[in-house]
Structure formats: structure tokens, C-alpha cells
Design an enzyme around this catalytic site. Sequence first.
Site, PDB file in Angstrom:
ATOM      1  CG  ASP A 100      -1.928  -1.412   1.026  1.00  0.00           C
ATOM      2  OD1 ASP A 100      -2.485  -1.489   0.130  1.00  0.00           O
ATOM      3  OD2 ASP A 100      -2.311  -1.233   1.952  1.00  0.00           O
ATOM      4  CG  ASN A 181      -4.217   5.879   4.029  1.00  0.00           C
ATOM      5  OD1 ASN A 181      -4.808   5.424   2.843  1.00  0.00           O
ATOM      6  ND2 ASN A 181      -3.139   4.876   4.050  1.00  0.00           N
TER       7      ASN A 181
END
Length: 361
Positions: A100, A181
Site C-alpha cells: 500500500d 489516507n
Amino acid sequence: MVMQIQDPASQRLTWYKPPLTVLVIKKVHDAQILAPFVQLVHWLVHDKSMVVFVEAAVLDDTLLAEYGDFTSVKERLMTFRASTDDLTDKIDFIICLGGDGTLLHASSLFQQSVPPVMAFHLGSLGFLTPFEFNNFQEQVMNVLEGHAALTLRSRLQCVVLRKSQDDNKDKKKPTTILVLNEVVVDRGPSPYLSNIDLFLDGKHITSVQGDGLIVSTPTGSTAYAVAAGASMIHPSVPAIMVTPICPHSLSFRPIVVPAGVELKIALSPEARNAMWVSFDGRNRQALQHGDSLYVTTSVYPVPSICAQDQISDWFDSLAECLHWNVRKKQKQMDELSDLTHSSSDNLEELDNNHDERPSDT
């Protein structure tokens, strides 16, 4: 005017011209990714005749010299440095090799429009990387031909406004940082609770007393936010999540606000210590009294290419990476009846034995 809600399934990859330039993001200092990296760039350059960009730091890896195929393709690669070179309008699409973190890094390279991102799972968790590398040629060809769905992952636009910039007449334009995020505001190394004021569209909402606050995108809801007790939100939902970190209150629950609002975060006047802020785990810095952090949804999302579709990819990641709703299945009725019958026989036998015992005199 009646608002129309877009079906996520309608988000499809469309090329207005054939893609010619690809940026390959590789996890640096990971020897296990070297072989897939060499195999991919060799195929892109020699078989597909594409212009391939890679980071200069990737070519500095001395272990690449062990791969004979890489020598013939190295001179045809275009290099750049993240801190100095601008890739705007130079890249048609991006391929990430790693976990990620590679997708987060790719997002940080583009502070405006982002090319479509195809992420291969070669890391540890891989929640945001739906593609397997086994048959990469077929999967990349599907992308080049436009046979793919897209998930538009929203980003947060963050602006730090310093008090010194207000006092200075020749103040510079505040730096804008886009995150995929979350933005994390915490108490840093201080032993005291953080004391932070939260505003929504200029109105004071609450004061946060605890370890800090997480402001996240729906994509980030399955990262730090879910570890702090927040719900998981599909990345196609237009929203901003506000999650407290260890709040000193029994009633402070995570909330979800509309994507169009502007959040302002500042130290409370009575705060004993500064607050620290980080953006996707980077650029950590302290904010003092009078400093403010403004957060809103950016107009530049990250178009993430799906391996299947928007719904299947997300629920597969929940099940495989976070083991969401994984438990042993309930037994069927016939199995339960066998157990019940067996228990009844045992009880009847015990009753018979009890009747045969001699009575007390």
C-alpha cells in the site's frame, strides 16, 4: 435541482488517445521485487514499445546489475527525482509494485491531477493493491485496451497556516499537501493530553481532549481510523471521517461529515502543549498557539484501476487482509439433532442409574 447520485459501476477507464508513457513505482530496497520489476520494464520497453519512467533511486540499487536482461533496457528508461522533477502531464498511467505504501507514494508525486494507477500486490498487507503479478501481461493489456473499472479515491487538501505568516506583511503562500489516507493530529512527545479545537465551516464543533484526532478519507477509513474504532467506508462514498484517538470521554464517537465541508483544527487557548501533525505518515511538524490546519476534500482524486470492480475488490480486501466477518459457521440442524438425541440418551441413562440406587434407611 434534483441531485443525481452516480453509480460507482459507471466509472470506467477511457483512453482519449493510446497510452504511450508509463511510470513504474517500485518499493525501494526490497530484493524480492527486483525480478518482477526487471520482467515488467523489459516487457513494456521491448514488447510494447512504451516510454517508461522510474525513480533515479531505483536504478541506484546495485543488485540490479545481477540481472542480465536489465542491462539492455536500462539505457532506455527515463528517470526522475521526486523532490525536484515535475511529472505533470508527462505520464499516461502508473504501475505500482509493492504494498500500500507504493500507492501512497505515487499519490504524493502528483499534487494535482493523477494518472490512473494499477497496483500489483507484492508487499505485506496489500489492501489497496488488487492485482496479482502472475499473469501481468494479460492484465496490463486489458488496461491498455480500456477494459477496466475505476475507483475514484478522494484525497484531502491540507493547508497549514502559521501565525507568523499572518504577522508578516510579506507572507508566502501556504503550502498545500494532498493526502490519500489521513491527517493525524496528536500530542507528540508531551505527557499531557492534547487540547484541540475543531471547527466545521467556521463553526466550533467540539474540543478534543485525548491523544489526538484522525481526519481521514474513505480510503483511509480502513487504515489508522479503523484501528482507533471507526467504521469502514467504501472509497466511492463522498465523505470525511473524524475519529478521536483515545478520547478522555465516554461519549466521543467517530463521526462522518459531508465531503464538501472545510475543517479547521487549532490548539485551544488553554492547551498546555503544542500539537503535532503528519500527512499520510510523512512531513511531521509541530503546530503552536495561533497556527491552524485547514482540511477539505481535494478536487483531484486518485483513479485506482480495479482488478474486478469497485464492490468486489473492496470486499475481497476486507476479507483477505482484515479478515472481516471471518468465523466458524454455525452447525446445521441435522448435526444439532444428533447432539440433542445423544444428550437425551445420556440423561435417560443417568435417570435409570439413579432409580437403581438403594434408598437410605
